[in-house]
Design a protein around this motif. Structure first.
Motif, short mmCIF file in Angstrom:
data_model
loop_
_atom_site.label_atom_id
_atom_site.label_comp_id
_atom_site.label_asym_id
_atom_site.label_seq_id
_atom_site.Cartn_x
_atom_site.Cartn_y
_atom_site.Cartn_z
N LEU A 1 0.81 -1.21 0.00
CA LEU A 1 0.00 0.00 0.00
C LEU A 1 0.85 1.27 0.00
O LEU A 1 0.54 2.23 -0.70
N TYR A 2 1.92 1.27 0.75
CA TYR A 2 2.71 2.48 0.95
C TYR A 2 3.44 2.88 -0.33
O TYR A 2 3.48 4.06 -0.68
N ARG B 1 2.51 1.94 -3.36
CA ARG B 1 1.46 2.27 -4.32
C ARG B 1 0.99 3.71 -4.14
O ARG B 1 0.79 4.43 -5.11
N MET B 2 0.81 4.10 -2.89
CA MET B 2 0.39 5.48 -2.63
C MET B 2 1.45 6.47 -3.08
O MET B 2 1.13 7.54 -3.59
N SER B 3 2.70 6.14 -2.88
CA SER B 3 3.77 7.03 -3.30
C SER B 3 3.75 7.21 -4.81
O SER B 3 3.85 8.34 -5.31
N ALA B 4 3.61 6.12 -5.53
CA ALA B 4 3.58 6.19 -6.99
C ALA B 4 2.39 6.99 -7.49
O ALA B 4 2.52 7.85 -8.38
N THR B 5 1.23 6.72 -6.92
CA THR B 5 0.05 7.41 -7.42
C THR B 5 0.03 8.88 -7.04
O THR B 5 -0.37 9.72 -7.84
N THR B 6 0.48 9.20 -5.86
CA THR B 6 0.45 10.59 -5.44
C THR B 6 1.38 11.45 -6.28
O THR B 6 0.99 12.50 -6.78
N LYS B 7 2.60 11.00 -6.45
CA LYS B 7 3.58 11.80 -7.17
C LYS B 7 3.29 11.86 -8.67
O LYS B 7 3.22 12.94 -9.28
N VAL C 1 -1.85 -2.46 8.52
CA VAL C 1 -1.53 -2.88 7.16
C VAL C 1 -0.04 -3.21 7.10
O VAL C 1 0.79 -2.37 7.46
N PRO C 2 0.32 -4.43 6.68
CA PRO C 2 1.73 -4.83 6.75
C PRO C 2 2.60 -4.13 5.71
O PRO C 2 2.14 -3.78 4.63
N LEU C 3 3.86 -3.95 6.08
CA LEU C 3 4.86 -3.45 5.15
C LEU C 3 5.27 -4.58 4.21
O LEU C 3 5.06 -5.76 4.51
N TRP C 4 5.89 -4.23 3.11
CA TRP C 4 6.43 -5.21 2.19
C TRP C 4 7.51 -6.00 2.91
O TRP C 4 8.27 -5.45 3.71
#
Length: 113
Positions: free
Chosen positions: A30-31, A33-39, A92-95
């Motif tokens: 999730l983390y 993915r959020m970075s990619a989508t936000t930027k 939510v678990p980290l990779w």
């Protein structure tokens, strides 16, 4: 000439939005993915709006586009941070290949002064 410049902005913006969509599909947690989508999507939408401004060359459209760009650049990172923090403390678990976790899960919330 303005059509060419506008087309370049629109194409670059569309490519960044496509990159954002690929990031949602390919990133492992999730983390990231959020970075990619936000930027990527924020930059992509900004470029699409810049291309629209260049194409139409109207003050009303330009002022609205600038307001939207400023709003997105101010709110998207804050929203992603809040969602990421809520997801982290929600469990939510980290990779599994994440090596550094600078925020321990049981850290007490900071008290307001």
């Amino acid at each position: 000439m303005m059509d060419l410049i506008s087309g370049i902005f629109l194409l670059m913006g569309s490519l960044f939005i496509l990159l954002s969509a690929v990031g949602i599909l390919k990133m492992p947690d999730l983390y990231t993915r959020m970075s990619a989508t936000t930027k990527a999507s924020t930059l992509g939408i900004g470029l699409v709006l810049a291309g629209t401004v260049v194409y139409w060359q109207d003050f009303g459209i330009a002022s609205r586009a600038v307001a939207i760009i400023v709003f997105l650049f101010l709110t998207a990172p804050v929203a992603a941070h809040i969602i990421g923090r809520a997801a982290y403390f929600g469990g939510v678990p980290l990779w599994e290949k994440t090596h550094i976790n600078e925020l321990p899960r049981n850290a007490p919330e900071e008290e307001p002064d």
